[in-house]
Enzyme design. Structure first.
Site, PDB file in Angstrom:
ATOM      1  N   HIS A  20      50.809  81.035 -13.383  1.00 61.74           N
ATOM      2  CA  HIS A  20      50.634  80.377 -14.753  1.00 61.74           C
ATOM      3  C   HIS A  20      49.094  80.003 -15.158  1.00 61.74           C
ATOM      4  CE1 HIS A  20      51.779  77.801 -18.503  1.00 61.74           C
ATOM      5  NE2 HIS A  20      51.512  79.043 -18.899  1.00 61.74           N
ATOM      6  N   ASP A  28      34.265  96.990 -18.472  1.00 64.04           N
ATOM      7  CA  ASP A  28      33.683  98.281 -18.339  1.00 64.04           C
ATOM      8  C   ASP A  28      32.857  98.445 -17.073  1.00 64.04           C
ATOM      9  OD1 ASP A  28      31.297  96.788 -18.745  1.00 64.04           O
ATOM     10  OD2 ASP A  28      31.232  96.922 -20.762  1.00 64.04           O
ATOM     11  N   HIS A 106      28.823  86.504 -24.710  1.00 66.58           N
ATOM     12  CA  HIS A 106      28.943  87.391 -23.400  1.00 66.58           C
ATOM     13  C   HIS A 106      28.305  86.486 -22.194  1.00 66.58           C
ATOM     14  CE1 HIS A 106      29.382  91.194 -21.356  1.00 66.58           C
ATOM     15  NE2 HIS A 106      27.844  91.238 -20.855  1.00 66.58           N
ATOM     16  N   TYR A 128      30.450  95.804 -24.479  1.00 62.54           N
ATOM     17  CA  TYR A 128      31.531  94.738 -24.297  1.00 62.54           C
ATOM     18  C   TYR A 128      32.924  95.168 -24.493  1.00 62.54           C
ATOM     19  CZ  TYR A 128      26.778  92.662 -26.070  1.00 62.54           C
ATOM     20  OH  TYR A 128      25.600  92.388 -26.094  1.00 62.54           O
ATOM     21  N   ALA A 129      33.172  95.974 -23.456  1.00 60.61           N
ATOM     22  CA  ALA A 129      34.611  96.412 -23.335  1.00 60.61           C
ATOM     23  C   ALA A 129      35.232  95.694 -22.303  1.00 60.61           C
ATOM     24  CB  ALA A 129      34.604  97.968 -23.247  1.00 60.61           C
ATOM     25  N   ASN A 130      35.356  94.312 -22.661  1.00 58.53           N
ATOM     26  CA  ASN A 130      35.731  93.484 -21.262  1.00 58.53           C
ATOM     27  C   ASN A 130      36.705  92.330 -21.992  1.00 58.53           C
ATOM     28  OD1 ASN A 130      33.457  94.439 -19.490  1.00 58.53           O
ATOM     29  ND2 ASN A 130      32.196  93.401 -21.043  1.00 58.53           N
TER      30      ASN A 130
END
Length: 139
Positions: A20, A28, A106, A128-130
Site C-alpha cells: 500500500h 516515455d 516535471h 510528458y507521457a509519464n
C-alpha cells in the site's frame, strides 16, 4: 497488490511485490531513470509500445489509489492528457474507488521517480507521457 495476469515477468513480479502506497512509474522513452531504480524497458522502437498501451496493461494488473503527473502535460501534450484522464475515470469505475490525481512540476516528478519500486519505459516519443502510480489495496 496484484489483481490480474500479465505476460511480462518483470512487470508481474514488481506489481506482486507492491505494498500500500508503494509507487510504480510508466514513462516515455526520454525520461531519465535513476541508476538506483529498477528499469523495465519495454521500448522496441519509437512509439512501440505506446505509453497508453503499457499503462493499460499495468493498471489492469495493479490497484491504483493515486497518480502523479507533470503539470506540463496540460500545455505540451493536451491530447494525451485528455486520453489519460479518460483512462483514469474508467479505471475508477472498474476498481470502485476514487483515484486522486496530483500534479507536480516535471523537475519534481523526475526526483520522485527515485523512490519508485520500478520504472517501466515505453516507446512513447511525445512530451510528458509519464505517470507515477500509487498502489492501493483491493480490500
Amino acid at each position: 497488490m496484484k489483481k490480474g495476469t500479465v505476460l511480462n515477468s518483470d512487470i508481474s513480479s514488481v506489481i506482486s511485490r507492491l505494498g500500500h502506497t508503494d509507487t510504480l512509474v510508466v514513462c516515455d522513452a526520454g525520461l531519465p531513470i535513476p541508476k538506483s531504480t529498477t528499469r523495465i524497458d519495454m521500448a522496441l522502437t519509437q512509439g512501440v509500445p505506446s505509453f497508453m498501451q503499457v499503462l493499460g496493461v499495468v493498471t489492469n494488473e495493479m490497484q491504483v489509489e493515486a497518480v502523479i503527473i507533470a503539470e506540463e502535460i496540460k500545455q505540451h501534450n493536451p491530447q494525451l492528457h485528455e486520453t489519460l484522464l479518460t483512462h483514469l475515470e474508467q479505471l475508477q469505475k472498474h476498481q470502485g474507488n476514487t483515484i486522486e490525481i496530483r500534479y507536480t512540476t516535471h523537475e519534481q516528478f523526475k526526483q520522485q521517480t527515485a523512490g519508485s519500486q520500478a520504472v517501466i519505459r515505453s516507446g512513447e516519443c511525445s512530451p510528458y507521457a509519464n505517470i507515477i502510480l500509487c498502489a492501493g489495496v483491493t480490500f
